[in-house]
Design an enzyme around this catalytic site. Structure first.
Site, PDB file in Angstrom:
ATOM      1  N   GLY A 140       2.733   2.385  10.634  1.00  8.25           N
ATOM      2  CA  GLY A 140       3.767   3.522  10.391  1.00  8.25           C
ATOM      3  C   GLY A 140       4.386   3.959  11.683  1.00  8.25           C
ATOM      4  N   GLU A 145      -5.344  -4.920  10.386  1.00 13.35           N
ATOM      5  CA  GLU A 145      -4.409  -3.795  10.877  1.00 13.35           C
ATOM      6  C   GLU A 145      -4.455  -3.102  11.916  1.00 13.35           C
ATOM      7  OE1 GLU A 145      -2.314  -2.774   6.692  1.00 13.35           O
ATOM      8  OE2 GLU A 145      -3.697  -1.462   6.959  1.00 13.35           O
ATOM      9  N   GLU A 179      -6.777   4.736   7.786  1.00 11.92           N
ATOM     10  CA  GLU A 179      -6.445   5.985   7.480  1.00 11.92           C
ATOM     11  C   GLU A 179      -7.730   6.692   6.775  1.00 11.92           C
ATOM     12  OE1 GLU A 179      -2.706   5.667   5.460  1.00 11.92           O
ATOM     13  OE2 GLU A 179      -1.861   5.086   7.435  1.00 11.92           O
ATOM     14  N   ASN A 203       0.834  -1.400  -0.051  1.00 13.17           N
ATOM     15  CA  ASN A 203       0.055  -0.028  -0.104  1.00 13.17           C
ATOM     16  C   ASN A 203       0.880   1.253   0.191  1.00 13.17           C
ATOM     17  OD1 ASN A 203      -1.884   1.975   0.478  1.00 13.17           O
ATOM     18  ND2 ASN A 203      -2.148   1.410   2.640  1.00 13.17           N
ATOM     19  N   TRP A 204       0.881   1.878  -0.978  1.00 13.63           N
ATOM     20  CA  TRP A 204       2.052   2.938  -1.356  1.00 13.63           C
ATOM     21  C   TRP A 204       1.321   4.274  -0.615  1.00 13.63           C
ATOM     22  CZ3 TRP A 204       4.424   3.055  -6.914  1.00 13.63           C
ATOM     23  CH2 TRP A 204       5.288   1.852  -6.897  1.00 13.63           C
ATOM     24  N   LYS A 205       0.108   4.278  -0.077  1.00  9.81           N
ATOM     25  CA  LYS A 205      -0.503   5.437   0.447  1.00  9.81           C
ATOM     26  C   LYS A 205      -0.246   6.907  -0.491  1.00  9.81           C
ATOM     27  CE  LYS A 205       0.076   3.372   4.727  1.00  9.81           C
ATOM     28  NZ  LYS A 205       0.160   3.429   6.352  1.00  9.81           N
ATOM     29  N   GLY A 243       2.728  -1.108   4.197  1.00  3.99           N
ATOM     30  CA  GLY A 243       3.068   0.279   3.843  1.00  3.99           C
ATOM     31  C   GLY A 243       4.526   0.751   3.416  1.00  3.99           C
ATOM     32  N   GLY A 244       4.945   1.467   4.477  1.00  3.92           N
ATOM     33  CA  GLY A 244       6.313   1.889   4.368  1.00  3.92           C
ATOM     34  C   GLY A 244       7.210   1.048   3.742  1.00  3.92           C
TER      35      GLY A 244
HETATM   36  P1  PGA Z   1       3.059   0.420   7.506  1.00  5.31           P
HETATM   37  O1  PGA Z   1       1.550   0.520   6.851  1.00  5.31           O
HETATM   38  O2  PGA Z   1       3.459  -0.828   6.997  1.00  5.31           O
HETATM   39  O3  PGA Z   1       3.618   1.566   7.016  1.00  5.31           O
HETATM   40  O4  PGA Z   1       2.894   0.262   8.932  1.00  5.31           O
HETATM   41  C1  PGA Z   1       0.664  -0.699   6.954  1.00  5.31           C
HETATM   42  C2  PGA Z   1      -0.697  -0.191   5.956  1.00  5.31           C
HETATM   43  O5  PGA Z   1      -1.167   0.961   6.507  1.00  5.31           O
HETATM   44  O6  PGA Z   1      -1.236  -0.816   5.162  1.00  5.31           O
END
Ligand code: PGA
Length: 244
Positions: free
Chosen positions: A168, A162, A92, A4-6, A229-230
């Site tokens: 994050g 999650e 989010e 998930n690149w956000k 994510g990150g």
């Molecule tokens: P993260 O994010 O790996 O940066 O903690 C995960 C996500 O929000 O899907």
């Protein structure tokens, strides 16, 4: 394994990522790989991923087919851009953009109508965990969201657990904490959709997954994959998660 690149990367950065990432996972036939870049990068991602095992997903999907919904993207638009998946109900979106279990259900249904695989996210906030309410929160998110699907629809979704406090923050849930939550979710699935559905549904863990903790998480039979994510923004780091 889903990335998930956000709200990161331009189309040019997306192309550069895929050119580096693709050869690193070319031999990886044992797992399904999905990357969900921002909407503006979907076409660039799909173009470089073509002919590879890498699938592309949106980070959201509108419940309506088309119309006056400023800022939204429909299922047909996602498909035209080359997507096969869509994240739905990310925390989010719930926290900053007013997403509710009811809207999450509508978005998941829309994805399924278009033949897209929804990755439906659930998870408790820190204060809920500290108050001992994790199972209650997960059950409510399930009951008010996912449980509204039909059996046939449910068979096509992926669930992502999650915990909001782990996203994050660098605070990964321990494999045991994650597995416990997955068991709660799977229990709800069994009660609503039956034992076979519970055994078959894939439940991903997400929240500070990295190359160095993925192995321990995936050692839990309850954990079928990860939503990253990150660590999915860097080709080498996401490839080592895929190839763990
Ligand atoms: P993260 O994010 O790996 O940066 O903690 C995960 C996500 O929000 O899907």
């Amino acid at each position: 394994m889903a990335g998930n690149w956000k709200m990161y990367k331009t189309p040019a950065e997306t192309t550069a990522f895929f050119e580096k990432f693709r050869p690193l996972v070319e031999k990886s036939e044992h797992c399904e790989i999905v990357i969900c870049p921002p909407f503006t990068n979907l076409s660039a991602a799909a173009a470089v991923a073509k002919g590879s095992p890498i699938r592309i997903g949106g980070q959201n999907i509108a419940w309506a087919k088309e119309g006056a919904f400023t800022g939204e993207i429909s299922g047909s638009m996602l498909i035209a851009a080359g997507a096969t998946h869509a994240i739905v109900g990310h925390s989010e979106r719930r926290q900053y953009f007013g997403e509710t279990d009811a809207s999450v259900l509508k978005r998941a249904q829309a994805a399924l109508e278009y033949g897209l695989t929804p990755i439906v996210c659930v998870g408790e906030r820190l204060e809920e965990r500290e108050a001992g309410r994790t199972a209650e929160v997960l059950k409510k998110q399930f009951a008010d969201g996912i449980a509204g699907l039909t059996e046939q629809q449910f068979a096509k979704i992926v669930i992502a657990y999650e915990p909001v406090w782990a996203i994050g923050t660098g605070k990964t849930a321990t494999p045991e904490i994650a597995a416990d939550a997955h068991r709660v979710i799977r229990g709800e699935v069994a009660a609503k959709f039956g034992k076979d559905a519970a055994a078959q549904v894939r439940i991903l863990y997400g929240g500070s997954v990295k190359a160095d903790n993925v192995k321990a998480l995936m050692a839990q039979p309850e954990i079928d994959g990860t939503l990253v994510g990150g660590a999915s923004l860097d080709a080498v780091s996401f490839a080592s998660i895929v190839n763990f």
